[in-house]
Design an enzyme around this catalytic site. Structure first.
Site, PDB file in Angstrom:
ATOM      1  N   ASP A  42     106.324 129.591   9.107  1.00  0.00           N
ATOM      2  CA  ASP A  42     105.861 128.291   8.808  1.00  0.00           C
ATOM      3  C   ASP A  42     104.425 127.977   9.579  1.00  0.00           C
ATOM      4  O   ASP A  42     104.186 127.621  10.668  1.00  0.00           O
ATOM      5  CB  ASP A  42     106.701 127.095   9.422  1.00  0.00           C
ATOM      6  CG  ASP A  42     107.878 127.026   9.124  1.00  0.00           C
ATOM      7  OD1 ASP A  42     108.211 127.890   7.748  1.00  0.00           O
ATOM      8  OD2 ASP A  42     109.126 126.521   9.725  1.00  0.00           O
ATOM      9  N   ASP A  55     116.520 131.617   4.822  1.00  0.00           N
ATOM     10  CA  ASP A  55     115.925 131.070   5.596  1.00  0.00           C
ATOM     11  C   ASP A  55     116.760 131.006   6.895  1.00  0.00           C
ATOM     12  O   ASP A  55     117.895 131.197   7.056  1.00  0.00           O
ATOM     13  CB  ASP A  55     115.272 129.727   5.048  1.00  0.00           C
ATOM     14  CG  ASP A  55     114.095 129.159   5.942  1.00  0.00           C
ATOM     15  OD1 ASP A  55     113.802 129.936   6.952  1.00  0.00           O
ATOM     16  OD2 ASP A  55     113.753 128.067   5.556  1.00  0.00           O
ATOM     17  N   GLU A  77     117.121 133.673  12.073  1.00  0.00           N
ATOM     18  CA  GLU A  77     116.926 134.208  13.388  1.00  0.00           C
ATOM     19  C   GLU A  77     118.338 134.276  14.176  1.00  0.00           C
ATOM     20  O   GLU A  77     118.500 135.359  15.050  1.00  0.00           O
ATOM     21  CB  GLU A  77     116.083 133.418  14.217  1.00  0.00           C
ATOM     22  CG  GLU A  77     114.685 133.300  13.371  1.00  0.00           C
ATOM     23  CD  GLU A  77     114.381 132.496  12.216  1.00  0.00           C
ATOM     24  OE1 GLU A  77     115.354 131.620  12.188  1.00  0.00           O
ATOM     25  OE2 GLU A  77     113.824 132.806  11.230  1.00  0.00           O
TER      26      GLU A  77
END
Ligand SMILES: *[C@@H]1O[C@H](CO)[C@@H](O)[C@H](O)[C@H]1NC(C)=O
Length: 992
Positions: A645, A568, A571
């Site tokens: 999300d 996760d 980015e």
């Protein structure tokens, strides 16, 4: 998992965590202003202004020309120089250009800048960054298909242009005009794609900064996040004073946003190009965005966006719907579609990228007169740095596009078979007892599932690779309990490494120099879940190797063969960074600026984890499973993704379908949205409908935020428990067909769920539809309910085949192009079987996919409307775990039902000789797996009264029982043959 956009909310989150209560957090929506709009991103504003100027001018001429004498064509490749005229005095800069024609029929245009290439530039601020334009994107992204088409030939050449014929039967053509530079890509003599037709090509060349004493106020404005109005005012001022228009220089050398300043040591360096799709009204792709599959126009106007589509991977929690805002991952691949033709481009650039889209009637376009749609789509691509590097695909089918694109970027890895089952996740299962309890309850309620997930709280204070000793004292015991039913555990391991003393992982990261560096060349420090953190630089091969070593079973203690990994925040998410990510002037391996590689960052990280899972134990070689949030073109080779999300509301449920479809047509189909919605609390109807949608996502995982109430699927009482169980079981019974769809994705890049334009490229009424889809090659057409209180759906029927209700075998009374209304009370998933298909199921419900491994199959035949058209389908199966399938250890059958000849047969899908493959252990065991049942929906009425069929296989003939049920009240006739007695891996034939 979400982040908090600022340090203060991060602190607030800590408070919540320690309470671990199920109280509500106030609803937080994405702070749009935390993310840049085009006018706040210097190069985007500059290129839009450039476009405005060029398109408004009555006689705009692009200042880019090919130097006619400098070019040469050899072995399928043109190499030359584009000259950019930079002032009235006629001064030019040299931009080397390479145009490659590839064997696949794909063309590639690459433009570099000579001065930067040769390092003849000066960097400001003593920067250690590389001087070249970033030229390594292809090293990470491209894995094949670059062989040059030696047969490509120059058809015509003079001082003004060069025409190259290339591609299959030389039906493709590139007309390269020299002055101004443009390229017209044609198929069968007709223009499909044009480069620089509108003259928006812009390569911002290097120039030294000239410090002007004047205009101190302006500098201040720029530092104040580049206010558009003021910049525009400045521009207009200049325009009235002098021609040609002066460029807005305020963002050339430095830019600030949200309190962060980008020092831009290389100055302005963007690349931009207009790409027109001639006669095309629809463009698709460039995921991930929360909007319709058919991309919208972005230059304002009724129903259009004001902002270009943005690709700058970011932690955009609770993202807004129907928006061109960037999300967590990006794939700069776009396909244009019109009746019977698809073409596309792949913009290989990993820097921040924006794409403007406009559509219009094109008067200057005589070539389009032959086609029905005279609307063309104009796109304007803008990247902050790097090469201009574009691949051009001329189709003509959507399938050609996904095949050619994935020939370059790779296809979906064959997944672990469990990975296409159901995943149970929440932030967080807080202890081993909690995990075991959920596991028991799923069994108790007879709900199949394969994986339970552990979010960040399993770790010792966010120190990954170490368990929280209090809540997870014996993780191996927990793993073993799950393993006894073939179940798995996925733990989260993120790229931010907690910066504390006495944490060996961070100590090694630092001492070995494996962290990302800041602009000064020191290890970058920022904030994420653990507080102060450093980031693994997965661009560094030595860092990847070290990362891999951390996953060895004896290093990551408490894990075993059934542990898999979730990446996760890659980015990367940096809570206190600009736009919650890294400063662009950070430095990666090789001294490339973060600016250049930003959109690759997530992929290099999840790929490092993929390789880590390959080497956990010497001699163990099994398929990894890694879920990633951030991704780029090529990620499909090593990961599954989810859409990040989302929120527990109906809008997000509806948005998930086009988002997953868009992933599918962009080479990365192993995707899904969090079932239930991550933030908030879905009501029972919404949750139930979400399971019905999730059961049709290639990646099927429920997830929930730490503040959300518990919502495991067994908690909701009747009728919900039964309805949700039915959705889970439907998924599990169809796993053989899902797995077969993955095989096709693996072979040729096909999407796993397919939109209407993809399966029916001639039916214009379906091009914009993005709420119904086919599953693989099964002919199953789903249109899940995504609206509150809705008890029917309107489903568009794309062709004249027979369609049957999946559950009742009712014949859908319809005709090609008609929309039919189907009843869809809460318990019903609108799901049709298209005539002419055969698909495989396993009908005995079990607790996990592993427990179904040796079950017999059911084949469902949906007979064609026309008895002369055979029904066809296939089944692929392998051990679902190892790489032995690469050595031929698999079964792939082709089934054909020929109503006229009254036969159903099974042959090897590839025509392989079954004796040629030496059977390994798994294949030997598969000898005991057979076909238990065949259901023929739409069976001929003439079968009435028939009680037996003849079965032939492996040199023997015998009889099997058949039951025929005649048609009745709208329900099709159907026949069921039981206990066929054939092996799934053998050739066989049933004669009716
Ligand atoms: C993935 O990792 C392997 C092994 O380290 C490396 O060779 C390859 O270049 C990496 N690819 C990407 C996309 O990171």
């Amino acid at each position: 998992m979400h982040l908090s956009g600022s340090l203060s909310s991060w602190t607030a989150y800590l408070g919540l965590l320690s309470a671990l209560s199920a109280t509500f957090a106030p609803a937080v929506a994405v702070k749009e202003h935390d993310f840049k709009k085009c006018h706040q991103s210097g190069f985007c504003a500059r290129n839009r202004a450039f476009a405005d100027h060029a398109l408004a001018a009555s006689s705009w001429e692009s200042p880019y020309n090919i130097l006619a004498d400098a070019g040469s064509f050899k072995d399928g490749q043109y190499q030359g120089v584009v000259l950019k005229t930079i002032n009235d005095a006629g001064e030019t800069v040299r931009l080397p250009i390479t145009i490659s024609f590839l064997e696949s029929g794909t063309a590639r245009v690459t433009v570099d800048e000579e001065k930067r290439q040769k390092g003849e530039i000066e960097l400001r601020h003593n920067s250690k960054a590389r001087k070249e334009r970033y030229n390594e994107a292809e090293n990470w992204v491209i894995v094949g298909g670059l062989a040059l088409d030696k047969a490509a030939k120059v058809e015509q050449e003079d001082k003004t242009q060069l025409t190259v014929k290339y591609g299959p039967s030389s039906k493709f053509e590139a007309v390269i005009k020299f002055s101004p530079f443009s390229i017209d890509f044609k198929r069968d003599g007709q223009s499909h794609i044009k480069f620089n037709e509108q003259g928006l090509l812009n390569v911002e060349h290097w120039r030294p900064k000239v410090d002007k004493p004047a205009e101190p106020e302006k500098e201040d404005d720029a530092a104040d996040s580049g206010n558009e109005d003021e910049n525009n005012e400045g521009k207009e001022d200049k325009e009235t004073k002098e021609e040609p228009k002066k460029e807005d220089e305020s963002t050339w050398w430095e830019e600030s946003f949200g309190g962060n300043t980008d020092t831009k040591p290389r100055g302005p360096e963007s690349v931009a190009l207009d790409i027109s799709f001639i006669g095309y009204e629809h463009v698709f792709g460039i995921p991930s965005h929360a909007g319709p599959l058919s991309l919208k126009q972005t230059r304002g106007g009724d129903g259009n966006y004001q902002e270009p589509y943005r690709m700058y991977n970011a932690d955009v929690f609770e993202y807004i719907l129907d928006s061109p805002m960037t999300l967590y991952g990006s794939i700069p691949f776009m396909q244009a579609h019109r009746k019977d033709s698809s073409v596309g481009v792949f913009w290989l650039n990993a820097a921040e990228t924006w794409v403007d889209i406009t559509k219009g009637k094109d008067a200057k376009n005589p070539m389009a007169l032959g086609v029905k749609s005279k609307t063309s789509t104009h796109t304007h691509w803008m990247s902050e740095s790097g090469l201009l590097d574009v691949f051009v695909f001329l189709g003509p089918t959507p399938k050609d596009l996904t095949a050619k694109f994935t020939e370059l970027t790779g296809t979906t890895a064959m997944p672990q078979e469990f990975a296409i089952g159901y995943h149970q996740c929440r932030w967080n299962y807080i202890s081993e007892d909690d995990v075991k309890e959920v596991d028991r309850k799923m069994d108790k309620f007879k709900m199949p599932y394969d994986v339970i997930w552990l979010d960040i709280e399993y770790s010792d204070d966010k120190k990954y690779f170490a368990w929280d000793k209090h809540s997870f004292p014996n993780p191996l015991d927990m793993h073993k309990q799950l393993d006894s039913r073939g179940r798995k555990i996925v733990t989260i391991n993120d790229p931010h490494i907690k910066n504390v003393d006495n944490y060996p992982v961070v100590q090694e990261l630092k001492s070995k120099g494996f962290g990302v560096l800041n602009k000064d060349g020191n290890i970058f420090e920022g904030w994420c879940w653990p507080g102060s953190s450093h980031w693994l630089d997965a661009f560094n091969p030595a860092a990847r190797e070290w990362w891999a070593s951390l996953f060895n079973y004896d290093k990551f203690k408490g894990t075993m063969e059934n542990t898999f990994i979730w990446n996760d925040m890659n980015e990367p998410s940096v809570f206190n960074g600009p736009e919650t990510t890294m400063p662009k002037d950070n430095l990666h391996h090789g001294n490339w600026e973060h600016r250049d590689v930003h959109n690759l960052n997530g992929m290099t990280f999840h790929n490092a984890t993929y390789h880590a899972l390959l080497s956990r134990k010497p001699g163990e070689l099994r398929r990894p499973f890694v879920l990633t949030r951030s991704f780029f073109a090529g990620s499909q080779r090593a990961a599954a993704m989810w859409t990040g999300d989302n929120q527990a509301d109906w809008g997000h449920l509806a948005a998930s379908i086009p988002m997953v479809l868009s992933q599918g047509i962009s080479g990365f189909p192993f995707s899904g949205a969090d079932v239930g919605g991550f933030f908030g609390n879905p009501d029972k109807d919404l949750l139930t409908r979400w399971y019905q949608v999730g059961a049709f996502n290639p990646f099927f995982r429920a997830h929930a935020h730490i503040d959300a109430r518990r919502r495991e699927p067994y908690l909701h009482g009747e009728p919900y428990t039964t309805i949700i169980s039915a959705a889970l079981r439907l998924r599990y019974s169809l796993l053989p067909s899902w797995y077969t769809a993955f095989r096709h994705a693996h072979l040729d890049g096909s999407p796993i769920i397919k939109p209407m334009f993809y399966t029916h490229p001639s039916e214009e009424a379906g091009f914009a539809l993005d709420d119904q889809f086919f599953v693989g090659t099964t002919g199953l057409l789903a249109k899940p309910v995504v609206e509150k209180d809705k008890t029917s759906v309107d489903i568009w029927i794309p062709d004249g085949e027979a369609y049957y209700d999946y559950f009742t075998y009712d014949v859908i009374p319809t005709a090609k192009g008609k929309t039919v209304t189907l009843d869809a009370p809460l318990e019903k998933i609108p799901l049709l079987m298209r005539g002419g298909h055969i698909f495989a199921r396993r009908d005995i419900p079990r607790r996990s996919s592993a427990l179904m491994k040796w079950d017999d199959y059911t084949l469902v035949v949906a007979a064609s409307k026309d008895a002369k058209t055979p029904a066809e389908g296939d089944l692929y199966v392998d051990d679902g775990d190892s790489f032995d399938f690469q050595q031929g250890q698999y079964i792939h059958r082709r089934f054909v039902f020929d109503a006229a000849a009254k036969t159903l047969s099974s042959v090897d899908y590839e025509g392989r000789d079954s004796e040629a493959v030496k059977e390994g252990e798994w294949m030997k065991k598969m000898r005991s797996v057979g076909v238990d049942k065949v259901i023929i929906v739409g069976a001929p009425a003439s079968w009435a009264g028939k009680k037996t069929v003849t079965v032939e296989s492996e040199g023997k003939t015998w009889e099997a029982k058949m039951e025929f049920t005649p048609a009745e009240k709208g329900r099709a006739a159907f026949a069921v043959v039981r206990k066929l007695g054939v092996r799934i891996g053998a050739d066989w034939k049933v004669v009716f």
